[in-house]
Design a protein around this motif. Structure first.
Motif, PDB file in Angstrom:
ATOM      1  N   ALA A  73      40.458  91.741  15.519  1.00 28.41           N
ATOM      2  CA  ALA A  73      41.616  91.046  14.938  1.00 28.41           C
ATOM      3  C   ALA A  73      41.712  89.605  15.430  1.00 28.41           C
ATOM      4  CB  ALA A  73      42.902  91.799  15.270  1.00 28.41           C
ATOM      5  N   TRP A  74      41.440  89.365  16.719  1.00 27.79           N
ATOM      6  CA  TRP A  74      41.591  88.006  17.235  1.00 27.79           C
ATOM      7  C   TRP A  74      40.280  87.242  17.324  1.00 27.79           C
ATOM      8  CZ3 TRP A  74      39.014  87.718  21.824  1.00 27.79           C
ATOM      9  CH2 TRP A  74      38.950  88.860  22.613  1.00 27.79           C
ATOM     10  N   ALA A  75      39.180  87.904  17.028  1.00 27.94           N
ATOM     11  CA  ALA A  75      37.889  87.204  16.974  1.00 27.94           C
ATOM     12  C   ALA A  75      37.087  87.704  15.773  1.00 27.94           C
ATOM     13  CB  ALA A  75      37.123  87.429  18.276  1.00 27.94           C
ATOM     14  N   PRO A  76      37.680  87.645  14.560  1.00 22.33           N
ATOM     15  CA  PRO A  76      37.037  88.254  13.397  1.00 22.33           C
ATOM     16  C   PRO A  76      35.750  87.567  12.942  1.00 22.33           C
ATOM     17  CG  PRO A  76      38.923  86.971  12.704  1.00 22.33           C
ATOM     18  CD  PRO A  76      38.929  86.987  14.207  1.00 22.33           C
ATOM     19  N   ASP A  77      35.522  86.342  13.352  1.00 19.92           N
ATOM     20  CA  ASP A  77      34.338  85.626  12.899  1.00 19.92           C
ATOM     21  C   ASP A  77      33.146  85.767  13.835  1.00 19.92           C
ATOM     22  OD1 ASP A  77      35.567  84.719  10.566  1.00 19.92           O
ATOM     23  OD2 ASP A  77      36.487  83.044  11.634  1.00 19.92           O
ATOM     24  N   ARG A  79      29.906  87.663  15.517  1.00 17.02           N
ATOM     25  CA  ARG A  79      28.850  88.514  14.969  1.00 17.02           C
ATOM     26  C   ARG A  79      29.189  89.991  15.151  1.00 17.02           C
ATOM     27  NH1 ARG A  79      24.829  90.960  17.446  1.00 17.02           N
ATOM     28  NH2 ARG A  79      25.097  89.785  19.353  1.00 17.02           N
ATOM     29  N   VAL A  80      29.713  90.333  16.307  1.00 19.00           N
ATOM     30  CA  VAL A  80      30.029  91.741  16.594  1.00 19.00           C
ATOM     31  C   VAL A  80      31.147  92.237  15.684  1.00 19.00           C
ATOM     32  CG1 VAL A  80      30.868  93.320  18.370  1.00 19.00           C
ATOM     33  CG2 VAL A  80      29.223  91.545  18.971  1.00 19.00           C
ATOM     34  N   ALA A  81      32.192  91.451  15.500  1.00 17.75           N
ATOM     35  CA  ALA A  81      33.310  91.862  14.644  1.00 17.75           C
ATOM     36  C   ALA A  81      32.871  91.963  13.179  1.00 17.75           C
ATOM     37  CB  ALA A  81      34.477  90.898  14.791  1.00 17.75           C
ATOM     38  N   ARG A  82      32.077  91.010  12.747  1.00 17.88           N
ATOM     39  CA  ARG A  82      31.586  91.066  11.357  1.00 17.88           C
ATOM     40  C   ARG A  82      30.716  92.298  11.144  1.00 17.88           C
ATOM     41  NH1 ARG A  82      30.593  85.441  12.091  1.00 17.88           N
ATOM     42  NH2 ARG A  82      28.393  85.942  12.241  1.00 17.88           N
ATOM     43  N   GLY A  83      29.867  92.606  12.129  1.00 16.79           N
ATOM     44  CA  GLY A  83      29.015  93.797  12.030  1.00 16.79           C
ATOM     45  C   GLY A  83      29.833  95.078  11.984  1.00 16.79           C
ATOM     46  N   LEU A  84      30.878  95.141  12.793  1.00 20.71           N
ATOM     47  CA  LEU A  84      31.734  96.324  12.789  1.00 20.71           C
ATOM     48  C   LEU A  84      32.443  96.468  11.445  1.00 20.71           C
ATOM     49  CD1 LEU A  84      32.949  98.707  14.367  1.00 20.71           C
ATOM     50  CD2 LEU A  84      34.809  97.150  15.024  1.00 20.71           C
ATOM     51  N   THR A  85      32.939  95.374  10.923  1.00 17.52           N
ATOM     52  CA  THR A  85      33.608  95.408   9.619  1.00 17.52           C
ATOM     53  C   THR A  85      32.635  95.839   8.526  1.00 17.52           C
ATOM     54  OG1 THR A  85      35.175  93.712  10.310  1.00 17.52           O
ATOM     55  CG2 THR A  85      34.911  94.040   7.944  1.00 17.52           C
ATOM     56  N   GLU A  86      31.412  95.350   8.593  1.00 23.33           N
ATOM     57  CA  GLU A  86      30.389  95.734   7.605  1.00 23.33           C
ATOM     58  C   GLU A  86      30.105  97.229   7.681  1.00 23.33           C
ATOM     59  OE1 GLU A  86      25.660  94.908   6.949  1.00 23.33           O
ATOM     60  OE2 GLU A  86      26.893  93.234   7.652  1.00 23.33           O
ATOM     61  N   ARG A  87      29.964  97.756   8.905  1.00 27.77           N
ATOM     62  CA  ARG A  87      29.715  99.195   9.063  1.00 27.77           C
ATOM     63  C   ARG A  87      30.902 100.017   8.574  1.00 27.77           C
ATOM     64  NH1 ARG A  87      27.383  97.141  13.539  1.00 27.77           N
ATOM     65  NH2 ARG A  87      29.104  97.625  14.931  1.00 27.77           N
ATOM     66  N   ALA A  88      32.112  99.553   8.856  1.00 28.46           N
ATOM     67  CA  ALA A  88      33.308 100.279   8.413  1.00 28.46           C
ATOM     68  C   ALA A  88      33.389 100.319   6.891  1.00 28.46           C
ATOM     69  CB  ALA A  88      34.562  99.625   8.996  1.00 28.46           C
ATOM     70  N   ARG A  89      33.108  99.202   6.268  1.00 31.83           N
ATOM     71  CA  ARG A  89      33.144  99.161   4.797  1.00 31.83           C
ATOM     72  C   ARG A  89      32.064 100.049   4.192  1.00 31.83           C
ATOM     73  NH1 ARG A  89      34.337  92.727   4.079  1.00 31.83           N
ATOM     74  NH2 ARG A  89      36.581  92.889   4.445  1.00 31.83           N
TER      75      ARG A  89
END
Length: 109
Positions: A73-77, A79-89
């Motif tokens: 939420a506070w560091a959405p940009d 690499r790790v956050a983007r990867g997690l969001t991609e896996r969740a989607r």
């Protein structure tokens, strides 16, 4: 039928709601749990995932190395956050459409 409302005299208030056999609960929905391994709730998330799996629930647990609580939420940009969001989607897409979509990125537990 003990939980159904009753009228005076003991007759059910809603007779059509009476079942013809034991009540059946629908299968619980799949669960996605993601947590950083340094999150204060990491142990609770692991235990919850194990309880869900033990109950036969399709449960995905993703442990993110070095991530604190709420990092996506506070560091959405990052690499790790983007990867997690991609896996969740991708996980959600498979469960909503029944199709598979390749997911790239770091493997999580």
């Amino acid at each position: 039928m003990g939980c159904l409302p009753r009228r005076r005299g003991g007759r059910p208030a809603y007779p059509r709601l009476r079942g013809r056999g034991p009540a059946r609960r629908p299968a619980p929905p799949p669960a996605w749990i993601s947590v950083g391994d340094i999150d204060l709730f990491a142990d609770e998330c692991r235990a919850y995932a194990e309880r869900l799996r033990g109950a036969g629930v399709d449960c995905a647990l993703h442990l993110v190395p070095g991530a604190p609580h709420g990092f996506e939420a506070w560091a959405p940009d990052t690499r790790v956050a983007r990867g997690l969001t991609e896996r969740a989607r991708a996980w959600l897409d498979v469960r909503m459409t029944g199709t598979t979509s390749p997911v790239t990125g770091e493997a999580c537990g």
